[in-house]
Design a protein around this motif. Structure first.
Motif: not given
Ligand code: RUQ
Ligand code: CUA
Length: 652
Positions: A584-586, A620-625, A628-633
């Motif tokens: 999933p993505h948040g 930002y994305c709330t699910d550690f996907c 590079l999840h931290q860059e998902m914003q």
């Protein structure tokens, strides 16, 4: 029901040789009553899987939770009648309609009794039904993706407790009112209870192919409290049985005034004949208002409709369809054994467990000798219908489940134990203490034609001293017992979410074979879906702005948006392009009052955002996907109302 029943039974406790403090002792709680090999019997090694799914009601949480057995591990909470921030249920635009009712949006209800759909009297692994108590509703949960797909409100009902028990092939799911009310409801004195108040027993039809529910008809009943139910099976296939208390028709101090009569009733209803009567045009159409909410798998969206009529059949019209069987005393549980011959009433205040015989009941009906009639409903003779009584079972019998070897297991609230008795001679053969004050109990398939047996699980109301304390409220708790031998063996305590009432369990394989991993993006017919990154866009329509957004590891598209203005209603339609299981993505954006989304692979979800001040806001994305999840914003620029900033977004 924890406190109410507890108080109701306080009188019994005082006059009995059991005492609450006596059964709630236990020192440090270390392995009290557990079998010596308990640890190895419930141990599921890392990576190994449980043998059974256990679907447990959340009671006052309004949800249903899923555990593995024998480990007791919690896998998931399925939101049903209450909002759930973990899944966005009741927060996303797509799911808000699921919680609409004739009273408007209701964010929290009380849910008691999960019941699996059945084929030939055996759970088939398709659906779990569960009742909404306070705002009378029945829900259908789909076990392919563990989501609530349908909620049907019930008019002319109050406290939908005797629900949602299903017939052998899930032809019907029933829903009986616990609290009688004036029908149609109107402004009358409560003192008119005995003349004006009525109960209803609703029969909800399930369409076999689609699972869709519809309210087929309601039976108008005398103003008693209709408490629980179970369907007949085999020879009793055509019948549904309900328990009821308050045949005194008390409307004050029910704990005393509804506990006067020695016997109340089990109600037997020939639903097959009722169905035939309705098909021939019997009954009257009544004007009512109730919501029917359905979730569409293709559009990933729910819709809510208000329906306005229901067919109502009075007991007088329903000749030969409804019978009362006297049953001691204030019966709660109403359970039918695997053969379909025995109907067990759990008389909370009774000193015996009455076992009624279906074949004797039919004979009593055929002989036409009735004790009396109540509002045109024949009352059968207790002895004429009785198969036998379980003597000295303990105190406060509530619910009964059955194993695959001819035994019944009854929960005893006041004496805090499970009592095992034989269906051959109705003799008690074993008893095991529960910690403490057991309400419901569950055996895999234990209310079906073919129980899987193996375990009985106790769902307890009180856990004093069993767990580390967590302030004034302690965790609710279940206990797992091995029932493969002659004696029950306690194996495990496990904490539960909310207050567990009824539960169902079945072999994992039954559910696993239909389990869904993703939503195919090609089949996504959401009106605001974006199937390819190149198609993402931002569209202004007056002060409504629709953002067609996609997610895939590890970016949003678009991730820079300008031209939003204060006063806009911004709809973030986020499509998760992933086609991979468990990715999933948040989505979260500052200032959203419903806060977040969690979007499954192939799904589209919508968050409504109404920015209140100018500036640049991060999302930002709330699910550690991914790594590079931290860059998902990304950023969205908000300009003052009336400014001329053009809508722009970055394209891939
Ligand atoms: S009721 S104990 Cu709904 Cu028995 Cu739960
Ligand atoms: Cu997508 Cu984190």
């Amino acid at each position: 029901m924890k406190r109410i029943l507890f108080l109701a039974l306080a009188g019994v406790i005082i006059t009995s040789s059991f005492s609450l403090t006596g059964c709630s002792g236990g020192g440090d709680g270390a392995a009290i009553g557990a079998a010596g090999d308990a640890a190895s019997r419930v141990y599921i090694a890392p990576g190994a899987k449980d043998e059974f799914y256990n679907f447990v009601s959340g009671g006052f949480s309004g949800q249903m939770s899923i555990y593995g057995l024998p480990s007791g591990r919690l896998f998931r909470v399925i939101p049903v009648f209450s909002v759930d921030p973990e899944k966005g249920y009741g927060f996303s635009e797509e799911t808000k309609p699921m919680l609409m009712t004739s009273h408007g949006f209701i964010p929290w209800d009380d849910a008691h009794h999960p019941e699996m759909s059945m084929t030939d009297g055996v759970p088939d692994g398709r659906y779990v039904f569960i009742n909404g108590n306070n705002t009378p509703r029945v829900a259908r949960i789909d076990l392919t993706d563990f989501r609530t797909k349908e909620i049907l409100e019930l008019p002319n009902s109050s406290g939908n407790h005797s629900s949602p028990f299903t017939t052998e092939n899930s032809e019907y799911v029933v829903a009986g009112t616990r609290f009688s009310v004036p029908i149609p409801n109107e402004d009358v004195s409560i003192q008119t209870y005995s003349e004006k108040f009525r109960g209803t027993l609703s029969f909800v039809k399930m369409d076999k192919a689609s699972g869709r529910l519809s309210l087929a008809f309601q039976l108008l009943m005398p103003g008693f409290d209709y408490d629980l139910a179970h369907a007949g099976k085999g020879p009793s296939h055509d019948w549904m049985f309900f328990s009821c208390y308050n045949s005194e028709k008390a409307n004050t101090m029910k704990e005393i005034n509804a506990s006067q009569a020695d016997k109340d009733f089990l109600v037997a209803i020939n639903w097959k004949k009722a169905e035939e009567l309705i098909a021939k045009g019997a009954g009257t159409s009544m004007n009512v208002r109730y919501a029917h909410n359905t979730y569409n798998d293709q559009t990933h969206s729910a819709s809510s409709n208000i329906l306005t009529t229901v067919k109502v059949l009075t007991a007088a019209e329903a000749k030969g369809i409804v019978y009362y069987m006297p049953t001691p005393k204030s019966p709660h549980g109403c359970d039918v054994d695997p053969s379909g011959e025995y109907i067990v009433g759990g008389g909370k205040l009774a000193t015996v467990i009455p076992v009624m015989s279906f074949s004797k009941m039919i004979k009593a009906i055929e002989s036409g000798k009735f004790e009396k009639e109540i509002d045109g409903i024949p009352v059968l003779d207790y002895k004429a219908c009785l198969a036998g009584e379980v003597e000295r079972p303990g105190l406060g019998p509530l619910h009964t489940e059955f194993d695959d070897k001819g035994y019944a297991y009854t929960s005893m609230f006041v004496s805090s134990e499970i009592v095992k008795w034989s269906l051959k001679d109705f003799k008690v053969v074993d008893r095991a203490p529960t910690y403490y004050s057991i309400g419901h109990l569950c055996i895999p398939g234990g209310d079906s034609k073919k129980p899987w047996g193996k375990y009985v699980i106790a769902y307890n109301k009180i856990t004093k001293d069993r767990y580390l304390p967590t302030g004034p409220e302690l965790t609710q708790s279940a206990q797992l017992y091995d029932i493969t031998g002659e004696k029950m063996k306690l194996l495990l305590d496990f904490p539960t979410i909310g207050e567990p009432h009824y539960a169902q369990a079945c072999p994992a394989d039954l559910v696993l074979k239909n389990s869904r991993k993703i939503y195919p993006i090609a089949e996504n017919n959401h009106p605001y879906v974006t199937k390819k990154e190149v198609d993402t866009k931002v569209v202004r329509n007056g002060s409504d702005v629709h953002i067609y957004m996609t997610t895939i590891r590890s970016h949003f598209s678009p991730d820079n948006i300008e031209g939003i203005k204060v006063g806009d209603r911004v709809y973030w339609h986020v499509t998760n392009l992933e086609q991979d299981w468990d990715v999933p993505h948040g989505f979260a954006v500052l200032g959203a009052t419903n806060s977040e989304l969690l979007v499954m692979p192939g799904e589209t979800c919508t968050l409504l955002w109404e920015p209140k001040s100018a500036g640049v806001v991060a999302f930002y994305c709330t699910d550690f996907c991914s790594a590079l999840h931290q860059e998902m914003q990304g950023y969205v620029r908000v300009s003052p109302a009336g400014s001329s900033t053009e809508i722009t977004w970055n394209k891939k």
